[in-house]
Design an enzyme around this catalytic site. Structure first.
Site: not given
Ligand code: CO8
Length: 258
Positions: A66, A109, A112, A132
């Site tokens: 997400a 997400g 999911e 998460e």
């Molecule tokens: N949301 C927003 N932006 C994202 C996300 C995300 N989930 N994942 C990646 N991005 C963006 C990065 O911020 C980056 O943007 P920018 O260049 O502007 O900084 C761009 O995508 C590229 O990502 P990275 O530079 O981080 O790429 P890497 O190859 O270095 O890393 C990863 C890849 C390992 C996938 C890393 O991006 C990462 O860890 N992403 C987040 C993964 C994560 O934690 N996902 C879970 C999110 S929460 C969720 O999905 C569940 C929802 C439940 C919440 C409950 C609330 C009620």
């Protein structure tokens, strides 16, 4: 034709291909993207020319979760009042078969969303995770439930509590994905599977999906009874007559989707 900003929509014969397309954010799922995804697949659900759908992302990421930046600053009342993620689950109520083609990251997400599809074909580079907990939250789009159904308590607890990623081989062993294929072939292989599905009778495939899904909602005796009742109902279709006639006549059936 529909104008979408966060997804690409194509038709390959009777198969609809939806490609998540926010490369700048590794396909992070924001509200705009999910609204478009649900709208596009909903249209295919009721389109008699489409018999199955493939949902995919990029080579690097199916979806990295997400959209964290969209949620980051929200408070409880905002999340509650907006009922965050409401509507996204509508995908699971569609009747058309949906195959997820996962290459690269399917996290949070993204994992999911893949699990909301009917089955997952994974590239050998796929990485599944529910990280998460690293963000101070928990899965919010069904992960704690669907992952547990898919892989059992031991692995679901391990994934949700540690946030570690699961590779494609482990995911297949655990029952999260149906097939692992070379990463470069994942969309083609998913399209082939969807083509096979789309060559069957659409209403019968919808009923088959409904019957399997019943296994997750009701007890065994009720589920078996439901199956028998809908099995009987298929004898009201032209496609049952055609399918069984084709078998007897040793030819390929020509389903009319009715
Ligand atoms: N949301 C927003 N932006 C994202 C996300 C995300 N989930 N994942 C990646 N991005 C963006 C990065 O911020 C980056 O943007 P920018 O260049 O502007 O900084 C761009 O995508 C590229 O990502 P990275 O530079 O981080 O790429 P890497 O190859 O270095 O890393 C990863 C890849 C390992 C996938 C890393 O991006 C990462 O860890 N992403 C987040 C993964 C994560 O934690 N996902 C879970 C999110 S929460 C969720 O999905 C569940 C929802 C439940 C919440 C409950 C609330 C009620």
């Amino acid at each position: 034709a529909e104008q979408y900003e966060n997804i690409l929509v194509e038709r390959r014969g009777r198969v609809g291909l939806v490609t998540l397309n926010r490369p700048e954010a590794l396909n992070a799922l924001n509200k705009a993207l999910m609204d478009e995804l649900v709208a596009a697949v909903s249209a295919m659900d009721v389109d008699p020319e489409v018999g199955a759908v493939v949902v995919t992302g990029s080579a690097k990421a199916f979806a990295a979760g997400a959209d964290i930046k969209e949620m980051q600053s929200k408070g409880y009342m905002e999340m509650y009042a907006a009922d965050w993620f409401r509507g996204w689950e509508d995908l699971t109520r569609l009747r058309i078969p949906i195959v997820a083609a996962v290459s690269g990251f399917a996290l949070g997400g993204g994992c999911e969303l893949a699990m909301m599809c009917d089955f997952i074909i994974a590239g050998d580079n796929a990485k599944f995770g529910q990280p998460e907990i690293n963000l101070g939250v928990i899965p919010g789009m069904g992960g704690s439930q669907r992952l547990t159904h898919a892989v059992g308590k031991a692995k679901a607890m391990d994934m949700v509590l540690t946030g570690r990623f699961m590779g494609a081989e482990e995911a297949e062993r655990a029952g999260l994905v149906s097939r692992v294929v070379p990463a470069a072939d994942v969309v083609e292989e998913a399209l082939k599977a969807a083509e096979v599905i789309a060559s069957k009778s659409k209403p019968v495939a919808m009923v088959a999906k409904e019957a399997v899904n019943a296994a997750f909602e009701v007890g065994l005796a009720q589920g078996v009874l439901f199956e028998r009742r809908v099995f009987h109902s298929l004898f009201a279709t032209e496609d049952q007559k055609e399918g069984m006639a084709a078998f007897s006549e040793k030819r390929t059936p020509e389903f009319k989707h009715r």
